[in-house]
Design a protein around this motif. Structure first.
Motif, PDB file in Angstrom:
ATOM      1  N   THR A  32      -3.129   9.640   4.667  1.00 34.34           N
ATOM      2  CA  THR A  32      -2.133   9.708   3.601  1.00 34.34           C
ATOM      3  C   THR A  32      -1.054  10.757   3.824  1.00 34.34           C
ATOM      4  O   THR A  32      -0.435  11.220   2.880  1.00 34.34           O
ATOM      5  CB  THR A  32      -2.825   9.955   2.242  1.00 34.34           C
ATOM      6  OG1 THR A  32      -3.619  11.136   2.334  1.00 34.34           O
ATOM      7  CG2 THR A  32      -3.661   8.773   1.820  1.00 34.34           C
ATOM      8  N   VAL A  35       3.543   7.497   3.990  1.00 35.20           N
ATOM      9  CA  VAL A  35       3.379   6.281   3.193  1.00 35.20           C
ATOM     10  C   VAL A  35       3.194   5.063   4.094  1.00 35.20           C
ATOM     11  O   VAL A  35       2.353   4.202   3.816  1.00 35.20           O
ATOM     12  CB  VAL A  35       4.582   6.086   2.239  1.00 35.20           C
ATOM     13  CG1 VAL A  35       4.526   4.728   1.555  1.00 35.20           C
ATOM     14  CG2 VAL A  35       4.628   7.191   1.202  1.00 35.20           C
ATOM     15  N   GLU A  36       3.937   4.993   5.176  1.00 34.90           N
ATOM     16  CA  GLU A  36       3.850   3.822   6.056  1.00 34.90           C
ATOM     17  C   GLU A  36       2.454   3.689   6.677  1.00 34.90           C
ATOM     18  O   GLU A  36       1.900   2.590   6.766  1.00 34.90           O
ATOM     19  CB  GLU A  36       4.904   3.911   7.163  1.00 34.90           C
ATOM     20  CG  GLU A  36       4.997   2.638   7.971  1.00 34.90           C
ATOM     21  CD  GLU A  36       6.193   2.629   8.895  1.00 34.90           C
ATOM     22  OE1 GLU A  36       6.062   2.065   9.989  1.00 34.90           O
ATOM     23  OE2 GLU A  36       7.245   3.170   8.521  1.00 34.90           O
ATOM     24  N   ARG A  39       0.068   2.552   3.952  1.00 32.43           N
ATOM     25  CA  ARG A  39       0.268   1.131   3.664  1.00 32.43           C
ATOM     26  C   ARG A  39      -0.396   0.275   4.739  1.00 32.43           C
ATOM     27  O   ARG A  39      -1.065  -0.718   4.430  1.00 32.43           O
ATOM     28  CB  ARG A  39       1.757   0.818   3.576  1.00 32.43           C
ATOM     29  CG  ARG A  39       2.040  -0.536   2.987  1.00 32.43           C
ATOM     30  CD  ARG A  39       3.528  -0.861   2.839  1.00 32.43           C
ATOM     31  NE  ARG A  39       4.299   0.206   2.232  1.00 32.43           N
ATOM     32  CZ  ARG A  39       5.329   0.809   2.831  1.00 32.43           C
ATOM     33  NH1 ARG A  39       5.694   0.459   4.047  1.00 32.43           N
ATOM     34  NH2 ARG A  39       5.999   1.758   2.218  1.00 32.43           N
ATOM     35  N   GLY A  42      -4.023   0.373   4.230  1.00 30.38           N
ATOM     36  CA  GLY A  42      -4.334  -0.407   3.033  1.00 30.38           C
ATOM     37  C   GLY A  42      -4.429  -1.893   3.322  1.00 30.38           C
ATOM     38  O   GLY A  42      -5.366  -2.566   2.879  1.00 30.38           O
ATOM     39  N   PHE A  43      -3.478  -2.419   4.097  1.00 32.46           N
ATOM     40  CA  PHE A  43      -3.520  -3.846   4.434  1.00 32.46           C
ATOM     41  C   PHE A  43      -4.728  -4.179   5.314  1.00 32.46           C
ATOM     42  O   PHE A  43      -5.361  -5.214   5.137  1.00 32.46           O
ATOM     43  CB  PHE A  43      -2.219  -4.293   5.105  1.00 32.46           C
ATOM     44  CG  PHE A  43      -1.085  -4.459   4.134  1.00 32.46           C
ATOM     45  CD1 PHE A  43      -1.179  -5.328   3.060  1.00 32.46           C
ATOM     46  CD2 PHE A  43       0.081  -3.729   4.295  1.00 32.46           C
ATOM     47  CE1 PHE A  43      -0.136  -5.482   2.157  1.00 32.46           C
ATOM     48  CE2 PHE A  43       1.134  -3.864   3.398  1.00 32.46           C
ATOM     49  CZ  PHE A  43       1.034  -4.742   2.330  1.00 32.46           C
ATOM     50  N   MET A 145      -5.791   0.580  -1.846  1.00 31.67           N
ATOM     51  CA  MET A 145      -4.448   0.706  -1.268  1.00 31.67           C
ATOM     52  C   MET A 145      -3.508   1.430  -2.231  1.00 31.67           C
ATOM     53  O   MET A 145      -2.728   2.289  -1.807  1.00 31.67           O
ATOM     54  CB  MET A 145      -3.886  -0.664  -0.916  1.00 31.67           C
ATOM     55  CG  MET A 145      -2.539  -0.621  -0.248  1.00 31.67           C
ATOM     56  SD  MET A 145      -2.060  -2.267   0.263  1.00 31.67           S
ATOM     57  CE  MET A 145      -0.421  -1.967   0.856  1.00 31.67           C
ATOM     58  N   LEU A 146      -3.588   1.107  -3.507  1.00 28.86           N
ATOM     59  CA  LEU A 146      -2.753   1.774  -4.506  1.00 28.86           C
ATOM     60  C   LEU A 146      -2.999   3.282  -4.493  1.00 28.86           C
ATOM     61  O   LEU A 146      -2.062   4.080  -4.476  1.00 28.86           O
ATOM     62  CB  LEU A 146      -3.051   1.200  -5.897  1.00 28.86           C
ATOM     63  CG  LEU A 146      -2.348   1.864  -7.080  1.00 28.86           C
ATOM     64  CD1 LEU A 146      -0.852   1.599  -7.030  1.00 28.86           C
ATOM     65  CD2 LEU A 146      -2.941   1.373  -8.381  1.00 28.86           C
ATOM     66  N   VAL A 149      -1.666   4.889  -1.106  1.00 25.57           N
ATOM     67  CA  VAL A 149      -0.205   4.886  -1.006  1.00 25.57           C
ATOM     68  C   VAL A 149       0.393   5.880  -2.004  1.00 25.57           C
ATOM     69  O   VAL A 149       1.325   6.619  -1.661  1.00 25.57           O
ATOM     70  CB  VAL A 149       0.364   3.461  -1.193  1.00 25.57           C
ATOM     71  CG1 VAL A 149       1.871   3.476  -1.353  1.00 25.57           C
ATOM     72  CG2 VAL A 149      -0.025   2.582  -0.008  1.00 25.57           C
ATOM     73  N   TYR A 153       2.573   9.143  -0.949  1.00 22.74           N
ATOM     74  CA  TYR A 153       3.897   9.408  -1.520  1.00 22.74           C
ATOM     75  C   TYR A 153       3.957  10.824  -2.096  1.00 22.74           C
ATOM     76  O   TYR A 153       4.907  11.568  -1.838  1.00 22.74           O
ATOM     77  CB  TYR A 153       4.222   8.368  -2.596  1.00 22.74           C
ATOM     78  CG  TYR A 153       5.507   8.638  -3.320  1.00 22.74           C
ATOM     79  CD1 TYR A 153       6.733   8.338  -2.733  1.00 22.74           C
ATOM     80  CD2 TYR A 153       5.509   9.226  -4.585  1.00 22.74           C
ATOM     81  CE1 TYR A 153       7.921   8.614  -3.395  1.00 22.74           C
ATOM     82  CE2 TYR A 153       6.680   9.503  -5.248  1.00 22.74           C
ATOM     83  CZ  TYR A 153       7.883   9.188  -4.652  1.00 22.74           C
ATOM     84  OH  TYR A 153       9.057   9.464  -5.299  1.00 22.74           O
TER      85      TYR A 153
END
Length: 191
Positions: A32, A35-36, A39, A42-43, A145-146, A149, A153
């Motif tokens: 973390t 952000v990229e 993400r 997360g996927f 994922m939420l 991310v 951030y």
């Protein structure tokens, strides 16, 4: 349909695996910083959790219970998860080398990410059918994922602030994660 919606809301917001149950903290803190990267992780986790839950549901109901060997559940589920992670790692290495490099050691760590195993076992423990298990797995992975991310951030924003030296890095990340968990407690009345 209302039951599926309730599963989605409860799993993403109320019983979020990272913010409500504090599972998966290692990859949460590890990926973390950007952000990229969060993400991308997360996927990858969405894919692994959903597919692992579907496969383990079939294994549980048609093999483990049929042969009365439910005590092998954890070992079998970990083998399924490890196989899926190897597949994801191979695909990412070939098709997304930049993200593969950014995730580094944390991609193979999905195998030992307790969220993946936790979702598969919890779907069985809750006696969900295949559709409910799939929706539950998808919602749990979206919640994961939420959380990562949002944390990424916030960590990017905190990086530009004047933070005391003793709070830099992991301590500030854990404080931020704790404050996010408190904020998510506000969703408790939804489900």
């Amino acid at each position: 349909m209302a039951e599926l919606f309730k599963i989605i809301i409860a799993t993403i917001f109320v019983s979020n695996y990272v913010l409500g149950q504090f599972l998966g903290i290692c990859p949460t803190l590890g990926v973390t910083s950007k952000v990229e990267t969060a993400r991308g992780m997360g996927f990858a986790v969405i894919f692994v959790i959903v597919l692992a839950t579907i496969i383990t549901w079939f294994i549980q109901h048609y093999i483990l219970e049929a042969f009365n060997v439910q005590y092998l559940q954890t070992v079998v589920f970990i083998l399924v998860i490890a196989t899926l992670v190897q597949s994801v790692e191979t695909v990412m290495k070939k098709s997304m080398p930049a993200l593969y490099g950014a995730l580094g050691v944390y991609l193979p760590l999905i195998t030992t990410n307790c969220v993946v195993l936790g979702v598969a076992i919890k779907a069985i423990d809750l006696s969900y059918n295949l559709v409910e298990s799939t929706v539950y797995a998808f919602a749990a992975s979206i919640g994961f994922m939420l959380a990562i991310v949002l944390l990424a951030y916030l960590r990017e924003k905190i990086e530009y602030n004047n933070v005391p030296e003793s709070f830099k890095g992991a301590p500030m990340s854990l404080i931020t994660l704790g404050l996010m968990a408190i904020a998510f407690m506000g969703f408790a009345g939804l489900a």
